[in-house]
Design a protein around this motif. Structure first.
Motif, PDB file in Angstrom:
ATOM      1  N   PRO A  27       0.838  -1.201   0.000  1.00 31.60           N
ATOM      2  CA  PRO A  27       0.000   0.000   0.000  1.00 31.60           C
ATOM      3  C   PRO A  27       0.874   1.253   0.000  1.00 31.60           C
ATOM      4  CG  PRO A  27       0.102  -0.954   2.189  1.00 31.60           C
ATOM      5  CD  PRO A  27       0.825  -1.905   1.290  1.00 31.60           C
ATOM      6  N   PRO A  28       0.314   2.398  -0.375  1.00 31.92           N
ATOM      7  CA  PRO A  28       1.104   3.637  -0.373  1.00 31.92           C
ATOM      8  C   PRO A  28       1.574   4.031   1.017  1.00 31.92           C
ATOM      9  CG  PRO A  28      -1.047   3.977  -1.434  1.00 31.92           C
ATOM     10  CD  PRO A  28      -1.054   2.612  -0.858  1.00 31.92           C
ATOM     11  N   SER A  29       0.793   3.689   2.042  1.00 37.36           N
ATOM     12  CA  SER A  29       1.178   4.024   3.406  1.00 37.36           C
ATOM     13  C   SER A  29       0.622   2.974   4.358  1.00 37.36           C
ATOM     14  CB  SER A  29       0.667   5.422   3.801  1.00 37.36           C
ATOM     15  OG  SER A  29      -0.749   5.457   3.784  1.00 37.36           O
ATOM     16  N   ILE A  30       1.260   2.870   5.514  1.00 34.08           N
ATOM     17  CA  ILE A  30       0.900   1.909   6.549  1.00 34.08           C
ATOM     18  C   ILE A  30       0.741   2.661   7.862  1.00 34.08           C
ATOM     19  CG2 ILE A  30       1.647  -0.115   7.861  1.00 34.08           C
ATOM     20  CD1 ILE A  30       3.383  -0.875   5.443  1.00 34.08           C
ATOM     21  N   HIS A  31      -0.324   2.372   8.595  1.00 29.03           N
ATOM     22  CA  HIS A  31      -0.524   2.982   9.909  1.00 29.03           C
ATOM     23  C   HIS A  31      -0.430   1.888  10.962  1.00 29.03           C
ATOM     24  CE1 HIS A  31      -3.193   5.663  12.716  1.00 29.03           C
ATOM     25  NE2 HIS A  31      -1.949   5.544  13.139  1.00 29.03           N
ATOM     26  N   VAL A  32       0.577   1.976  11.812  1.00 32.22           N
ATOM     27  CA  VAL A  32       0.777   1.023  12.892  1.00 32.22           C
ATOM     28  C   VAL A  32       0.502   1.723  14.222  1.00 32.22           C
ATOM     29  CG1 VAL A  32       2.365  -0.565  14.006  1.00 32.22           C
ATOM     30  CG2 VAL A  32       2.541  -0.175  11.544  1.00 32.22           C
ATOM     31  N   ILE A  33      -0.325   1.114  15.050  1.00 34.85           N
ATOM     32  CA  ILE A  33      -0.667   1.673  16.357  1.00 34.85           C
ATOM     33  C   ILE A  33      -0.092   0.736  17.421  1.00 34.85           C
ATOM     34  CG2 ILE A  33      -2.526   2.420  17.875  1.00 34.85           C
ATOM     35  CD1 ILE A  33      -4.273   2.722  15.351  1.00 34.85           C
ATOM     36  N   ASP A  34       0.846   1.258  18.211  1.00 31.59           N
ATOM     37  CA  ASP A  34       1.574   0.447  19.183  1.00 31.59           C
ATOM     38  C   ASP A  34       1.242   0.925  20.593  1.00 31.59           C
ATOM     39  OD1 ASP A  34       3.273  -1.195  20.514  1.00 31.59           O
ATOM     40  OD2 ASP A  34       5.133  -0.372  19.694  1.00 31.59           O
ATOM     41  N   PHE A  35       0.761   0.004  21.430  1.00 35.68           N
ATOM     42  CA  PHE A  35       0.426   0.330  22.812  1.00 35.68           C
ATOM     43  C   PHE A  35       1.571   0.026  23.779  1.00 35.68           C
ATOM     44  CE2 PHE A  35      -3.622   0.367  20.788  1.00 35.68           C
ATOM     45  CZ  PHE A  35      -4.470   1.124  21.576  1.00 35.68           C
ATOM     46  N   ASP A  36       2.712  -0.384  23.256  1.00 35.32           N
ATOM     47  CA  ASP A  36       3.866  -0.690  24.110  1.00 35.32           C
ATOM     48  C   ASP A  36       5.139  -0.350  23.345  1.00 35.32           C
ATOM     49  OD1 ASP A  36       5.482  -1.559  26.145  1.00 35.32           O
ATOM     50  OD2 ASP A  36       5.164  -3.701  25.779  1.00 35.32           O
ATOM     51  N   LEU A  37       5.381   0.933  23.125  1.00 29.93           N
ATOM     52  CA  LEU A  37       6.509   1.369  22.300  1.00 29.93           C
ATOM     53  C   LEU A  37       7.849   1.002  22.916  1.00 29.93           C
ATOM     54  CD1 LEU A  37       7.589   2.966  19.861  1.00 29.93           C
ATOM     55  CD2 LEU A  37       7.524   5.008  21.309  1.00 29.93           C
ATOM     56  N   GLY A  38       8.003   1.211  24.222  1.00 26.69           N
ATOM     57  CA  GLY A  38       9.286   0.931  24.848  1.00 26.69           C
ATOM     58  C   GLY A  38      10.389   1.762  24.226  1.00 26.69           C
ATOM     59  N   LEU A  39      11.471   1.106  23.833  1.00 31.04           N
ATOM     60  CA  LEU A  39      12.596   1.779  23.196  1.00 31.04           C
ATOM     61  C   LEU A  39      12.499   1.775  21.676  1.00 31.04           C
ATOM     62  CD1 LEU A  39      15.486   0.446  25.459  1.00 31.04           C
ATOM     63  CD2 LEU A  39      14.280   2.622  25.621  1.00 31.04           C
ATOM     64  N   GLY A  40      11.431   1.196  21.150  1.00 30.51           N
ATOM     65  CA  GLY A  40      11.201   1.252  19.708  1.00 30.51           C
ATOM     66  C   GLY A  40      11.995   0.285  18.871  1.00 30.51           C
ATOM     67  N   GLY A  41      12.689  -0.662  19.497  1.00 30.03           N
ATOM     68  CA  GLY A  41      13.545  -1.572  18.738  1.00 30.03           C
ATOM     69  C   GLY A  41      12.808  -2.395  17.696  1.00 30.03           C
ATOM     70  N   GLN A  42      11.555  -2.766  18.007  1.00 32.70           N
ATOM     71  CA  GLN A  42      10.793  -3.576  17.049  1.00 32.70           C
ATOM     72  C   GLN A  42      10.626  -2.866  15.722  1.00 32.70           C
ATOM     73  OE1 GLN A  42       6.936  -4.817  18.448  1.00 32.70           O
ATOM     74  NE2 GLN A  42       6.129  -5.084  16.382  1.00 32.70           N
ATOM     75  N   TRP A  43      10.425  -1.546  15.752  1.00 40.67           N
ATOM     76  CA  TRP A  43      10.101  -0.827  14.526  1.00 40.67           C
ATOM     77  C   TRP A  43      11.331  -0.498  13.702  1.00 40.67           C
ATOM     78  CZ3 TRP A  43       5.621  -2.294  13.954  1.00 40.67           C
ATOM     79  CH2 TRP A  43       4.738  -2.405  15.036  1.00 40.67           C
ATOM     80  N   SER A  44      12.507  -0.638  14.268  1.00 42.31           N
ATOM     81  CA  SER A  44      13.708  -0.524  13.436  1.00 42.31           C
ATOM     82  C   SER A  44      13.823  -1.738  12.518  1.00 42.31           C
ATOM     83  CB  SER A  44      14.954  -0.381  14.301  1.00 42.31           C
ATOM     84  OG  SER A  44      15.139  -1.519  15.123  1.00 42.31           O
ATOM     85  N   SER A  45      13.599  -2.944  13.086  1.00 44.01           N
ATOM     86  CA  SER A  45      13.649  -4.145  12.250  1.00 44.01           C
ATOM     87  C   SER A  45      12.482  -4.181  11.273  1.00 44.01           C
ATOM     88  CB  SER A  45      13.653  -5.401  13.131  1.00 44.01           C
ATOM     89  OG  SER A  45      12.530  -5.424  13.988  1.00 44.01           O
ATOM     90  N   PHE A  46      11.315  -3.668  11.685  1.00 43.84           N
ATOM     91  CA  PHE A  46      10.181  -3.594  10.773  1.00 43.84           C
ATOM     92  C   PHE A  46      10.492  -2.676   9.598  1.00 43.84           C
ATOM     93  CE2 PHE A  46       6.143  -1.606   9.437  1.00 43.84           C
ATOM     94  CZ  PHE A  46       5.407  -2.727   9.116  1.00 43.84           C
ATOM     95  N   SER A  47      11.119  -1.542   9.864  1.00 45.73           N
ATOM     96  CA  SER A  47      11.492  -0.605   8.795  1.00 45.73           C
ATOM     97  C   SER A  47      12.459  -1.260   7.828  1.00 45.73           C
ATOM     98  CB  SER A  47      12.121   0.655   9.393  1.00 45.73           C
ATOM     99  OG  SER A  47      11.212   1.327  10.231  1.00 45.73           O
TER     100      SER A  47
END
Length: 471
Positions: free
Chosen positions: A212-232
């Motif tokens: 898709p042109p864009s993705i919206h992810v809603i995270d209720f437990d961001l913490g240090l954000g490490g998960q979204w670096s690997s996702f990126s």
């Protein structure tokens, strides 16, 4: 309080494959943000572990002076038998604590008194425990008991003052970052949770091979954000292989309060996304004071696919005590997410405060034990374990105590009422999860399917349960 946004916009070509994958987006090597100077400037100070009493900053070396020889052999099984009819905590027979684990039973009795409204008696009993649990030392379950005792005392103090916790200092933030890196090196838990959640999201959003042109992810437990670096990285790699423009990523972090950790994670996630050629923005929504009424501030774009990541403990901590799930259920019905991923890293009973403490003692005893075994295997030693305990397990135990707000229905029932259905993980996800666990630094971890969930366990004791739900 309004939500705040951090964003970047970069149209540069994809970079060449990275030879270094950061453990966390807060790694200074993975960002050009000025915020990363915080880590570099205070890195040496992180070698000073906070004292056993968080309110006493005058003795910062006391943490390093704990006895390290009073540790039991690894893999000891703890069987705690808590009586159904709780004793009178002020009878003489329990003040001496003659049995090795009696003070653990007394800790559960104290939580039962607090749960039933006898706060004064519960507080007095916890105070008596100070002489038996003065520091986080001894076998793993005793160290877990110390953290639960401190969490209960802290919760009572905050209740009496009706104030929020003091924000972390810069040094404490860096120490937590360092603890997370150590934990990622020693335990497969962070990689397991990130991988299973990321793969579920990518598979749900990848329709007919067209991102898709864009993705919206809603995270209720961001913490240090490490998960979204690997996702990126995964999004950028897939788009590069398909020779297509990568989708923009909108991350909404639902947090209790905006903290230095949250700000640092948001800035570095945007910088890291920019280094990968992604348009990555972070919107922070704070729920303090109004609970999940704040979910109305989340901007939903018609036609934009939504993915939600939930943590049951964090949901209880952020929600209203009167209607803990109703507002979240309503939001999920309105958002119509492509996938909801539940990541339960507190695999024990939460039906009451006393039961949370009783089962939490065994769970965190096992968690400390597995980390201790990995540290011994890799030669990282007891100091690394103490840093992880203080920077990760202690805050998580505080969340467990703070998240209890009375009888709550099972989390899965709320997801079902939101018209979501559990879906199993693909065979590819299962195979890669097994491969990941085989690379752990110590034997004893195991991945298994349980109904539609994936469960990571340590010698038969559950550590993480992940599940994916779709409309």
């Amino acid at each position: 309080m309004k939500s705040t946004k951090t964003t970047n916009n970069n149209n540069t070509p994809f970079p060449t494959p990275l030879s270094y994958e950061p453990t966390s987006v807060l790694d200074p090597r993975a960002t050009s943000s000025p915020a990363s100077a915080l880590s570099a400037a205070t890195g040496d100070q992180c070698n000073i572990i906070p004292p056993s009493n968080p309110l006493d900053e005058s003795d910062t070396l006391s943490w390093l002076l704990y006895e390290k020889d009073n540790l039991s052999p690894p893999l000891k099984t703890y069987q705690l038998n808590f009586p159904e009819d709780l004793l009178d905590p002020f009878q003489p027979q329990i003040t001496s604590f003659p049995h090795e684990y009696n003070h653990l039973e007394v800790l559960v009795q104290a939580s039962h008194l607090i749960q039933t409204g006898d706060v004064q008696s519960g507080h007095q009993l916890l105070t008596r425990l100070n002489q038996y649990l003065p520091t986080p030392s001894g076998v793993p379950i005793h160290r877990a008991a110390f953290y639960f005792k401190e969490a209960l005392l802290s919760a009572l103090a905050l209740h009496n003052r009706s104030t929020d916790q003091t924000p972390l200092s810069a040094v404490e933030v860096v120490c937590r970052i360092n603890a997370q890196r150590l934990f990622s090196d020693l335990s497969p838990i962070p990689r397991f949770t990130s991988f299973t959640a990321n793969q579920s999201i990518l598979e749900a959003l990848d329709t007919n091979g067209q991102p898709p042109p864009s993705i919206h992810v809603i995270d209720f437990d961001l913490g240090l954000g490490g998960q979204w670096s690997s996702f990126s990285q995964a999004v950028a790699a897939r788009s590069c292989l398909a020779r297509m423009l990568p989708p923009a990523i909108r991350l909404t972090a639902v947090v209790q309060n905006r903290t230095p950790e949250t700000t640092l994670a948001a800035e570095n996630l945007c910088d890291f996304g920019q280094s990968l050629g992604l348009h990555f923005s972070v919107d922070i929504v704070c729920v303090a004071g109004i609970g999940f009424h704040a979910l109305g501030r989340i901007h939903l774009v018609p036609g934009e696919p939504v993915a939600v990541v939930l943590s049951p403990t964090k949901i209880c901590l952020k929600s209203s005590a009167t209607e803990p799930y109703k507002l979240l259920q309503h939001f999920l019905q309105c958002a119509v997410p492509r996938v909801v991923v539940s990541v339960d890293t507190d695999c024990f009973t939460h039906t009451s405060l006393s039961q949370s403490v009783a089962s939490g003692l065994e769970f965190y005893g096992t968690l400390i034990e597995s980390t201790e075994a990995a540290a011994a295997s890799t030669g990282m030693g007891d100091e690394a374990v103490r840093r992880i305990e203080w920077g990760i397990f202690r805050p998580k135990i505080s969340d467990v105590v703070g998240s209890w707000s009375g009888q709550l229905e099972p989390f899965q029932e709320m997801l079902t009422r939101a018209r979501l259905t559990p879906v199993g993980f693909s065979q590819n996800v299962m195979a890669q999860a097994e491969w990941l666990v085989r690379g752990a630094s110590v034997d004893g971890y195991h991945v298994a399917r349980r109904d539609a969930s994936l469960v990571l366990s340590w010698h038969g004791k559950d550590l993480v349960v992940t599940s994916a739900w779709r409309s």
